[in-house]
Design a protein around this motif. Structure first.
Motif, mmCIF file in Angstrom:
data_model
loop_
_atom_site.group_PDB
_atom_site.id
_atom_site.type_symbol
_atom_site.label_atom_id
_atom_site.label_comp_id
_atom_site.label_asym_id
_atom_site.label_seq_id
_atom_site.Cartn_x
_atom_site.Cartn_y
_atom_site.Cartn_z
ATOM 1 N N LYS A 381 20.874 -52.136 -109.505
ATOM 2 C CA LYS A 381 21.585 -50.738 -109.517
ATOM 3 C C LYS A 381 21.667 -50.064 -108.241
ATOM 4 C CE LYS A 381 20.799 -50.273 -114.634
ATOM 5 N NZ LYS A 381 19.887 -49.550 -115.698
ATOM 6 N N HIS A 382 20.465 -50.083 -107.591
ATOM 7 C CA HIS A 382 20.180 -49.192 -106.496
ATOM 8 C C HIS A 382 20.866 -49.831 -105.357
ATOM 9 C CE1 HIS A 382 16.902 -46.757 -107.327
ATOM 10 N NE2 HIS A 382 16.279 -47.705 -107.839
ATOM 11 N N ILE A 383 21.051 -51.471 -105.403
ATOM 12 C CA ILE A 383 22.022 -51.856 -104.246
ATOM 13 C C ILE A 383 23.557 -51.568 -104.504
ATOM 14 C CG2 ILE A 383 23.067 -54.261 -103.674
ATOM 15 C CD1 ILE A 383 20.360 -55.309 -104.218
ATOM 16 N N CYS A 384 23.896 -51.606 -105.951
ATOM 17 C CA CYS A 384 25.351 -51.047 -106.194
ATOM 18 C C CYS A 384 25.627 -49.763 -105.657
ATOM 19 C CB CYS A 384 25.461 -51.361 -107.620
ATOM 20 S SG CYS A 384 25.574 -52.990 -108.288
ATOM 21 N N SER A 385 24.755 -48.848 -105.985
ATOM 22 C CA SER A 385 24.744 -47.383 -105.518
ATOM 23 C C SER A 385 24.852 -47.420 -104.017
ATOM 24 C CB SER A 385 23.692 -46.565 -106.188
ATOM 25 O OG SER A 385 23.651 -45.206 -105.814
ATOM 26 N N ALA A 386 23.928 -48.088 -103.518
ATOM 27 C CA ALA A 386 24.125 -48.085 -102.026
ATOM 28 C C ALA A 386 25.578 -48.448 -101.181
ATOM 29 C CB ALA A 386 22.962 -48.849 -101.301
ATOM 30 N N VAL A 387 26.084 -49.456 -101.739
ATOM 31 C CA VAL A 387 27.185 -50.244 -101.715
ATOM 32 C C VAL A 387 28.214 -49.079 -101.903
ATOM 33 C CG1 VAL A 387 28.921 -51.999 -102.047
ATOM 34 C CG2 VAL A 387 26.419 -52.440 -101.789
ATOM 35 N N ALA A 388 28.241 -48.439 -103.181
ATOM 36 C CA ALA A 388 29.342 -47.626 -103.379
ATOM 37 C C ALA A 388 29.313 -46.148 -102.420
ATOM 38 C CB ALA A 388 29.264 -46.990 -104.948
ATOM 39 N N THR A 389 28.104 -45.886 -102.009
ATOM 40 C CA THR A 389 28.007 -44.906 -100.944
ATOM 41 C C THR A 389 28.686 -45.157 -99.825
ATOM 42 O OG1 THR A 389 26.011 -44.028 -102.127
ATOM 43 C CG2 THR A 389 26.258 -43.145 -99.916
ATOM 44 N N GLN A 390 28.331 -46.476 -99.271
ATOM 45 C CA GLN A 390 28.823 -46.902 -97.811
ATOM 46 C C GLN A 390 30.324 -47.083 -98.172
ATOM 47 O OE1 GLN A 390 27.621 -47.750 -95.101
ATOM 48 N NE2 GLN A 390 25.536 -46.974 -95.621
ATOM 49 N N GLN A 391 31.157 -47.430 -99.026
ATOM 50 C CA GLN A 391 32.302 -47.686 -99.523
ATOM 51 C C GLN A 391 33.108 -46.237 -99.501
ATOM 52 O OE1 GLN A 391 32.764 -49.880 -102.858
ATOM 53 N NE2 GLN A 391 33.126 -51.873 -101.813
ATOM 54 N N GLN A 392 32.472 -45.344 -99.824
ATOM 55 C CA GLN A 392 32.954 -43.744 -99.942
ATOM 56 C C GLN A 392 32.936 -43.348 -98.653
ATOM 57 O OE1 GLN A 392 30.819 -41.338 -102.754
ATOM 58 N NE2 GLN A 392 32.294 -39.429 -102.245
ATOM 59 N N ALA A 393 31.843 -43.417 -98.077
ATOM 60 C CA ALA A 393 31.669 -42.955 -96.400
ATOM 61 C C ALA A 393 33.062 -43.808 -95.594
ATOM 62 C CB ALA A 393 30.368 -43.345 -95.867
ATOM 63 N N VAL A 394 33.117 -44.799 -95.809
ATOM 64 C CA VAL A 394 34.119 -45.780 -95.134
ATOM 65 C C VAL A 394 35.576 -45.011 -95.497
ATOM 66 C CG1 VAL A 394 35.156 -47.906 -94.573
ATOM 67 C CG2 VAL A 394 32.870 -47.768 -94.563
ATOM 68 N N GLY A 395 35.769 -44.671 -96.804
ATOM 69 C CA GLY A 395 36.831 -44.462 -96.938
ATOM 70 C C GLY A 395 37.234 -42.881 -96.734
ATOM 71 N N GLU A 396 36.307 -42.176 -96.579
ATOM 72 C CA GLU A 396 36.441 -40.771 -95.891
ATOM 73 C C GLU A 396 37.049 -40.991 -94.573
ATOM 74 O OE1 GLU A 396 32.719 -38.756 -97.055
ATOM 75 O OE2 GLU A 396 33.473 -38.466 -99.172
ATOM 76 N N GLN A 397 36.138 -41.813 -93.694
ATOM 77 C CA GLN A 397 36.381 -41.869 -92.578
ATOM 78 C C GLN A 397 37.730 -42.401 -92.280
ATOM 79 O OE1 GLN A 397 33.867 -44.524 -90.431
ATOM 80 N NE2 GLN A 397 34.309 -43.635 -88.419
ATOM 81 N N ARG A 398 38.390 -43.296 -93.034
ATOM 82 C CA ARG A 398 39.816 -43.702 -92.976
ATOM 83 C C ARG A 398 40.698 -42.549 -93.136
ATOM 84 N NH1 ARG A 398 39.513 -49.525 -95.786
ATOM 85 N NH2 ARG A 398 38.268 -50.704 -94.072
ATOM 86 N N GLU A 399 40.346 -41.667 -94.379
ATOM 87 C CA GLU A 399 41.267 -40.818 -94.563
ATOM 88 C C GLU A 399 41.255 -39.641 -93.495
ATOM 89 O OE1 GLU A 399 44.151 -38.419 -96.642
ATOM 90 O OE2 GLU A 399 43.103 -40.474 -96.940
ATOM 91 N N ARG A 400 40.214 -39.269 -92.939
ATOM 92 C CA ARG A 400 40.280 -38.583 -91.692
ATOM 93 C C ARG A 400 41.106 -39.115 -90.711
ATOM 94 N NH1 ARG A 400 34.735 -37.811 -93.067
ATOM 95 N NH2 ARG A 400 34.042 -39.098 -91.621
ATOM 96 N N ARG A 401 41.054 -40.212 -90.343
ATOM 97 C CA ARG A 401 41.652 -40.610 -88.952
ATOM 98 C C ARG A 401 43.317 -40.701 -89.569
ATOM 99 N NH1 ARG A 401 38.226 -46.024 -87.703
ATOM 100 N NH2 ARG A 401 36.577 -45.158 -86.603
ATOM 101 N N ARG A 402 43.658 -40.864 -90.810
ATOM 102 C CA ARG A 402 45.057 -40.994 -91.327
ATOM 103 C C ARG A 402 45.518 -39.400 -91.128
ATOM 104 N NH1 ARG A 402 48.239 -39.801 -95.095
ATOM 105 N NH2 ARG A 402 46.251 -38.870 -96.268
ATOM 106 N N VAL A 403 44.737 -38.293 -91.435
ATOM 107 C CA VAL A 403 45.136 -37.093 -91.217
ATOM 108 C C VAL A 403 45.303 -37.013 -89.871
ATOM 109 C CG1 VAL A 403 44.680 -34.722 -91.673
ATOM 110 C CG2 VAL A 403 44.371 -36.674 -93.507
ATOM 111 N N ASP A 404 44.333 -37.010 -89.048
ATOM 112 C CA ASP A 404 44.360 -36.995 -87.406
ATOM 113 C C ASP A 404 45.657 -37.672 -86.970
ATOM 114 O OD1 ASP A 404 42.063 -35.284 -87.971
ATOM 115 O OD2 ASP A 404 40.735 -36.797 -87.306
ATOM 116 N N THR A 405 45.995 -38.643 -87.457
ATOM 117 C CA THR A 405 47.138 -39.396 -86.646
ATOM 118 C C THR A 405 48.385 -38.741 -87.197
ATOM 119 O OG1 THR A 405 46.059 -41.469 -86.907
ATOM 120 C CG2 THR A 405 48.278 -41.530 -86.745
ATOM 121 N N VAL A 406 48.418 -38.256 -88.626
ATOM 122 C CA VAL A 406 49.910 -37.344 -88.977
ATOM 123 C C VAL A 406 49.810 -35.985 -88.307
ATOM 124 C CG1 VAL A 406 50.896 -36.449 -91.038
ATOM 125 C CG2 VAL A 406 49.798 -38.612 -91.058
ATOM 126 N N THR A 407 48.863 -35.494 -88.038
ATOM 127 C CA THR A 407 48.914 -34.102 -87.506
ATOM 128 C C THR A 407 49.022 -34.313 -86.023
ATOM 129 O OG1 THR A 407 46.471 -34.019 -87.268
ATOM 130 C CG2 THR A 407 47.663 -33.081 -89.319
#
Length: 407
Positions: A381-407
């Motif tokens: 459970k701890h490992i799954c939670s850590a992986v989910a947190t990492q994936q969320q952080a990566v997703g947020e970083q990609r979204e910020r890059r996409r927004v910066d590229t559009v603007t």
């Protein structure tokens, strides 16, 4: 060769053989004597001890090879342990005289190596009975090692390990001297010498508290350097040494007033993982070299070092045990995830692959082998939670890059 199977060497039969046959004859006699001595009656051993000592001493000065000298050392140690131990000091003095000798002939080196091996085995078996000869013997070995070739350094480290095992806490006054010698050999060019030095330090740390307190960071750096360019046997020995020292620092085996070199407000687990992370990311290199390599986009840390650090982490957690792991797994996992995502550990695709494999190996070797079913479920459970947190952080970083590229 059946004539060799007796307590005493059949010298008449031995003298009738050629050189190669005689060496085989003596080897088989020693091999049988090793099995016969523990089963023999002590009265019989003491009755034949004087003659046996003379015959074994003859083998000692006869330039024995590596297999023969190991059997010889074992038989002499057994003989004095089962027979009269009070004459062993004479054998120790004779071995010290051989080591001091400046005989550079082809037969001199094997004889000196045999004397070093015999000293280690005799001290290991008799221990404190030879305490009066310990300091002189140690100084003699350390002095001879300074000018010895790799084989001599290897045998000296092996003998020092056995001497420490035999004397235990009684060897404390000379622990620093042994540490200085082993510290030098831990960075030796010869892989066999490195391994012997690591095993000597592993024996030393049982009584030498300073190894896992005031000298912990220095020994850790030495271990990282010893892992660089190492083979499998060296990695196992050095990793076991480093893991044992870190486990002792986290949960000391005995109370000590010597402070550890640590920062304020940080737990022992974080200190231990910081040392391991430093080795994984920088190896044995200094800060300036590691910083320069990072700026150039290259890595100064070899794969052998990172594999060795990984094995050290597994030894470290295994020694602390399942109960400790169950309680501290969330913190350990967090530190491992930080390591896996560190820029210096993922500079290239190859570095990233090695890092992922190392972290996976640590989790697999500890969680699956130490924890029970319920604890493994919680760890998952701890490992799954850590992986989910990492994936969320990566997703947020990609979204910020996409927004910066559009603007």
């Amino acid at each position: 060769m059946e004539r060799a199977h007796s307590l005493l060497l059949n010298e008449e039969a031995c003298s009738q053989l050629g050189d190669h046959q005689r060496a085989t004859f003596v080897f088989e006699w020693l091999n049988h004597l090793k099995k016969l001595l523990p089963a023999a009656e002590r009265a019989n051993v003491r009755h034949n001890q004087r003659r046996l000592t003379e015959q074994l001493s003859g083998v000692l000065i006869g330039s024995p090879g590596p297999p023969t000298r190991r059997l010889l050392a074992h038989c002499l140690a057994l003989l004095y342990r089962l027979g009269d131990p009070f004459t062993a000091s004479l054998l120790v003095d004779r071995c010290n005289d051989i080591i001091r000798s400046r005989d550079d002939s082809p037969s001199g080196l094997p004889t000196r190596l045999a004397a070093i091996t015999v000293l280690g085995s005799v001290f290991e078996q008799l221990g404190r009975l030879l305490l009066g000869s310990f300091k002189e013997t140690l100084m003699n070995l350390l002095k001879a090692m300074k000018s010895a070739e790799s084989q001599g350094r290897y045998e000296t480290m092996r003998s020092l390990e056995k001497i420490l095992r035999g004397l235990g806490v009684s060897a404390a006054p000379c622990h620093r001297d042994v540490y200085k010698a082993a510290r030098t050999c831990l960075a030796d060019r010869s892989m066999a010498v490195r391994r012997a030095a690591a095993e000597c330090l592993l024996e030393l740390q049982r009584e030498a508290v300073f190894l896992w307190t005031s000298e912990l960071e220095n020994v850790s750096t030495l271990c990282f350097r010893a892992l660089d360019g190492s083979n499998y046997s060296v990695r196992v020995s050095v990793s076991r040494l480093l893991g044992t020292l870190l486990a002792a620092a986290v949960e000391p085996r005995q109370p000590t007033a010597v402070p550890r070199q640590s920062g304020r407000g940080r737990s022992s687990l974080e200190e231990a993982m910081d040392l391991l992370s430093g080795g994984f990311l920088r190896g044995g290199a200094g800060f300036l070299r590691a910083r320069g390599d990072m700026l150039k986009g290259t890595s100064s840390v070899s794969k052998e070092v990172r594999i060795g650090v990984t094995q050290s982490c597994v030894f470290f957690v295994s020694l602390l045990g399942s109960s400790w792991l169950e309680v501290n797994f969330p913190v350990l996992l967090s530190l491992l995830m930080e390591l896996a995502s560190h820029l210096r550990a993922t500079q290239t695709a190859g570095d990233a692959a090695v890092t992922r494999r190392c972290v996976s190996f640590i989790l697999r070797s500890t969680v699956s082998s130490l924890l029970g079913e319920k604890a493994q479920t919680n760890a998952a459970k701890h490992i799954c939670s850590a992986v989910a947190t990492q994936q969320q952080a990566v997703g947020e970083q990609r979204e910020r890059r996409r927004v910066d590229t559009v603007t």
